[in-house]
Design an enzyme around this catalytic site. Structure first.
Site, PDB file in Angstrom:
ATOM      1  N   GLY A  59      75.865 104.190  -7.493  1.00  0.00           N
ATOM      2  CA  GLY A  59      75.556 105.239  -8.467  1.00  0.00           C
ATOM      3  C   GLY A  59      74.894 104.673  -9.713  1.00  0.00           C
ATOM      4  N   HIS A  67      80.781 111.531  -4.587  1.00  0.00           N
ATOM      5  CA  HIS A  67      80.873 110.071  -4.761  1.00  0.00           C
ATOM      6  C   HIS A  67      80.362 109.377  -3.480  1.00  0.00           C
ATOM      7  CE1 HIS A  67      83.734 109.474  -8.469  1.00  0.00           C
ATOM      8  NE2 HIS A  67      82.556 109.981  -8.775  1.00  0.00           N
ATOM      9  N   GLU A 105      87.250 107.573 -10.740  1.00  0.00           N
ATOM     10  CA  GLU A 105      87.076 106.468  -9.796  1.00  0.00           C
ATOM     11  C   GLU A 105      88.415 105.813  -9.422  1.00  0.00           C
ATOM     12  OE1 GLU A 105      84.424 103.524 -11.545  1.00  0.00           O
ATOM     13  OE2 GLU A 105      85.990 102.769 -12.860  1.00  0.00           O
ATOM     14  N   SER A 156      78.143 114.494 -12.388  1.00  0.00           N
ATOM     15  CA  SER A 156      78.297 113.055 -12.647  1.00  0.00           C
ATOM     16  C   SER A 156      77.970 112.712 -14.096  1.00  0.00           C
ATOM     17  CB  SER A 156      77.392 112.225 -11.733  1.00  0.00           C
ATOM     18  OG  SER A 156      77.487 110.855 -12.081  1.00  0.00           O
ATOM     19  N   SER A 157      78.859 111.954 -14.700  1.00  0.00           N
ATOM     20  CA  SER A 157      78.615 111.455 -16.064  1.00  0.00           C
ATOM     21  C   SER A 157      77.426 110.500 -16.089  1.00  0.00           C
ATOM     22  CB  SER A 157      79.852 110.701 -16.560  1.00  0.00           C
ATOM     23  OG  SER A 157      80.048 109.538 -15.764  1.00  0.00           O
ATOM     24  N   LYS A 182      81.267  96.268  -2.095  1.00  0.00           N
ATOM     25  CA  LYS A 182      80.476  97.044  -3.063  1.00  0.00           C
ATOM     26  C   LYS A 182      80.818  96.610  -4.489  1.00  0.00           C
ATOM     27  CE  LYS A 182      79.190 101.862  -4.156  1.00  0.00           C
ATOM     28  NZ  LYS A 182      79.411 102.040  -5.569  1.00  0.00           N
ATOM     29  N   ARG A 214      85.098 112.354  -1.314  1.00  0.00           N
ATOM     30  CA  ARG A 214      86.402 111.680  -1.359  1.00  0.00           C
ATOM     31  C   ARG A 214      87.578 112.642  -1.198  1.00  0.00           C
ATOM     32  NH1 ARG A 214      85.119 107.107  -6.021  1.00  0.00           N
ATOM     33  NH2 ARG A 214      84.481 105.530  -4.514  1.00  0.00           N
ATOM     34  N   ARG A 220      86.639 102.346  -2.083  1.00  0.00           N
ATOM     35  CA  ARG A 220      87.959 102.785  -2.589  1.00  0.00           C
ATOM     36  C   ARG A 220      88.812 103.414  -1.482  1.00  0.00           C
ATOM     37  NH1 ARG A 220      87.355 101.087  -7.829  1.00  0.00           N
ATOM     38  NH2 ARG A 220      85.343 101.602  -8.749  1.00  0.00           N
ATOM     39  N   SER A 256      84.431 111.901 -16.487  1.00  0.00           N
ATOM     40  CA  SER A 256      84.277 110.475 -16.817  1.00  0.00           C
ATOM     41  C   SER A 256      83.772 110.232 -18.239  1.00  0.00           C
ATOM     42  CB  SER A 256      83.311 109.791 -15.827  1.00  0.00           C
ATOM     43  OG  SER A 256      83.529 110.184 -14.511  1.00  0.00           O
TER      44      SER A 256
HETATM   45  O1  LIG Z   1      78.912 105.038 -15.366  1.00  0.00           O
HETATM   46  C1  LIG Z   1      79.630 104.412 -14.579  1.00  0.00           C
HETATM   47  O2  LIG Z   1      79.641 103.171 -14.538  1.00  0.00           O
HETATM   48  C2  LIG Z   1      80.491 105.181 -13.665  1.00  0.00           C
HETATM   49  C3  LIG Z   1      80.745 106.503 -13.911  1.00  0.00           C
HETATM   50  C4  LIG Z   1      81.609 107.332 -13.049  1.00  0.00           C
HETATM   51  O3  LIG Z   1      80.752 108.185 -12.308  1.00  0.00           O
HETATM   52  P1  LIG Z   1      81.015 109.781 -12.148  1.00  0.00           P
HETATM   53  O4  LIG Z   1      80.980 110.396 -13.478  1.00  0.00           O
HETATM   54  O5  LIG Z   1      79.919 110.201 -11.233  1.00  0.00           O
HETATM   55  O6  LIG Z   1      82.373 109.884 -11.512  1.00  0.00           O
HETATM   56  C5  LIG Z   1      82.464 106.480 -12.117  1.00  0.00           C
HETATM   57  O7  LIG Z   1      83.106 107.279 -11.172  1.00  0.00           O
HETATM   58  C6  LIG Z   1      81.637 105.406 -11.445  1.00  0.00           C
HETATM   59  O8  LIG Z   1      82.439 104.630 -10.606  1.00  0.00           O
HETATM   60  C7  LIG Z   1      81.041 104.475 -12.489  1.00  0.00           C
HETATM   61  C1  LIG Z   2      82.075 106.360  -7.886  1.00  0.00           C
HETATM   62  C2  LIG Z   2      81.967 105.034  -7.775  1.00  0.00           C
HETATM   63  O1  LIG Z   2      80.831 104.304  -7.763  1.00  0.00           O
HETATM   64  P1  LIG Z   2      79.328 104.543  -8.212  1.00  0.00           P
HETATM   65  O2  LIG Z   2      79.068 103.595  -9.328  1.00  0.00           O
HETATM   66  O3  LIG Z   2      78.532 104.220  -6.985  1.00  0.00           O
HETATM   67  O4  LIG Z   2      79.187 105.989  -8.629  1.00  0.00           O
HETATM   68  C3  LIG Z   2      83.171 104.177  -7.663  1.00  0.00           C
HETATM   69  O5  LIG Z   2      83.022 102.930  -7.768  1.00  0.00           O
HETATM   70  O6  LIG Z   2      84.275 104.687  -7.449  1.00  0.00           O
END
Ligand SMILES: O=C(O)C1=C[C@@H](OP(=O)(O)O)[C@@H](O)[C@H](O)C1
Ligand SMILES: C=C(OP(=O)(O)O)C(=O)O
Length: 456
Positions: A105, A364, A337, A183-184, A437, A368, A412, A212
């Site tokens: 992501g 995700h 997460e 998603s943040s 990962k 999940r 996870r 998040s």
């Molecule tokens: O900005 C980041 O590093 C992340 C933000 C979150 O994403 P989401 O807001 O999509 O859950 C998190 O779940 C992801 O593992 C990492």
């Molecule tokens: C949501 C996750 O990863 P990503 O950074 O790929 O969004 C995670 O690591 O749980």
């Protein structure tokens, strides 16, 4: 050296003959901080040395993406977690290239921010499973900044080509509006893009919910640590964090940056103390952190753990008895997460738990909420999906049984299955290598924690 992995991998039971668990587990660098620092270093003009960088699939993908865009990432010959990042001299990134996002992501949502400043189109692709992760709000935001997007598959998803605007169009005050409820990372990606914009850029979240928030605050803090400025106006119509303002500035990280351990990746090891019974100590735990994993001690206490941080040694000590309390209702919106890991505790708890605020987990690495429900039922547990989370019904331990557990290419889901395998005999984990990962050698760390490294 990493451990050779069988597939499926027989998850080890915590041995009762060795007495209670008693382990010190060092956790590799934070994925979220590593990939933000790599991006911010690339946006500067001088070299930055990153120490304690995570070296796993998500950060390798990020470094490969940066190299493709003309950024030098040099790994120290003696210490592989030390990487020197040197931005392109011209300040512009190399276009007419292809970036592989894998399933990361942070790569698929942050690197397009750099592509806005490339000298030609950039193609983004990834794993087949990544084609299901939402992308539209981020690209919509970049289009509002003058980019063009050509979707190569389904509209709104990878793969796509991002064509940056002409350099003279990369200026002027702008106000970008996106819905980041799924998603943040859309907000974080656009803030990273904004940190290089030559005039004031405002960013408004138009959705009802925003997951998040700690990760967004992490982005703000990291941009600030590079000399940028980000202000947040919390008074939007929705009552949610609403508008970020990024005045024109020049970002340059300090010449050396130390990456904290990944506190979310500490969760499986910490949870092992509750499930197996015993003590797990985690070194280098920061007194304060922008990582959502900073919330972990409170979550663990809610499930019945004793948790303490020694402020002198920075060792976090987590103690459990093997008896786990249900938590009632727990809003995991700030730290989605960690939810799959805590789901192992809720599955084994003596009373019901409801996790809320995590509807976005459907987008995700896999869906999940569906994956957890299927796998918990597979081993005899009882759980229901709700509109924004999961409701776990307590079942007696003797109802739970071994099975081959699917992991859906989701790191996870693999650590979740390993946790259940500590006390449920006969759990085999499909593709445990998917943990690479974000953890280079999960199985090695796990068997060492259990004192079973010579039996693996
Ligand atoms: O900005 C980041 O590093 C992340 C933000 C979150 O994403 P989401 O807001 O999509 O859950 C998190 O779940 C992801 O593992 C990492
Ligand atoms: C949501 C996750 O990863 P990503 O950074 O790929 O969004 C995670 O690591 O749980």
């Amino acid at each position: 050296m990493t451990t050779a992995l069988s597939d499926p991998w027989p998850a080890p039971l915590a041995s009762t003959s060795r007495g209670p668990l008693d382990a010190l587990v060092s956790i590799p660098g934070s994925k979220s901080l590593s990939n933000r620092y790599l991006i911010l270093a690339a946006l500067g003009s001088q070299s930055v040395v990153l120490e304690g960088l995570l070296r796993s699939r998500d950060t390798e993908l990020m470094m490969a993406a940066l190299r493709t865009l003309g950024v030098r990432c040099e790994v120290d010959a003696r210490e592989e977690t030390t990487v020197t990042v040197t931005p392109p001299e011209s300040g512009r990134f190399t276009g007419n290239v292809r970036v592989d996002c894998g399933l990361a992501g942070t790569v698929m949502r942050f690197v397009p921010a750099l592509a806005l400043y490339a000298d030609g189109p950039v193609t983004f692709d990834g794993d087949a499973q990544a084609y299901h992760r939402p992308m539209a709000p981020l690209l919509d935001g970049l289009v509002q900044l003058g980019a063009r997007v050509d979707w190569l598959g389904e509209e709104g998803f990878l793969p796509f080509v991002l064509t940056p605007p002409e350099p003279d169009e990369l200026s002027g005050e702008r106000h970008v509006r996106v819905d980041a409820s799924s998603s943040s990372q859309f907000i974080s990606g656009l803030l990273l893009a904004a940190s290089r914009w030559s005039h004031l850029l405002r960013l408004t979240h138009t959705g009802e919910t925003l997951p998040s928030m700690p990760h967004i605050r992490m982005t703000m803090a990291d941009i600030q640590s590079a000399g940028g400025q980000v202000d947040l106006d919390m008074t939007g119509d929705t009552g949610q964090p609403a508008t970020w303002s990024v005045p024109s500035s020049f970002v340059q990280l300090p010449s050396h940056v130390l990456v904290e351990p990944d506190l979310s990746n500490a969760a499986p090891f910490a949870c092992a103390a509750l499930i197996a019974g015993g003590t797990v100590r985690i070194p280098l735990w920061p007194s304060t952190s922008t990582q959502p994993g900073a919330l972990l001690p409170d979550y663990l206490r809610a499930f019945g753990a004793e948790v303490s941080l020694d402020e002198d040694t920075h060792i976090l000590t987590v103690q459990g008895t093997g008896h786990i309390r249900g938590v009632g209702q727990l809003d995991l919106g700030p730290a989605g997460e960690i939810a799959p890991t805590l789901a192992a505790l809720a599955t084994l708890a003596d009373s019901d738990s409801t996790f809320t605020g995590i509807a976005h987990l459907r987008g995700h690495e896999t869906d999940r909420l569906a994956a957890l429900s299927t796998e918990i039922r597979r081993i005899g547990g009882s759980v229901e999906e709700t509109a924004d989370g999961l409701h776990f019904h307590a079942v007696s331990r003797d109802q739970l049984h071994g099975a081959v557990m699917e992991t859906y290419a989701d790191h996870r889901m693999a650590t979740f299955a390993a946790l259940l395998g500590l006390v449920i005999p006969g759990i085999d984990v499909v593709n445990v290598a998917t943990t690479k990962k974000t953890i280079p050698d999960f199985v090695g760390m796990w068997t060492a924690m259990l004192g079973q490294e010579n039996e693996a």
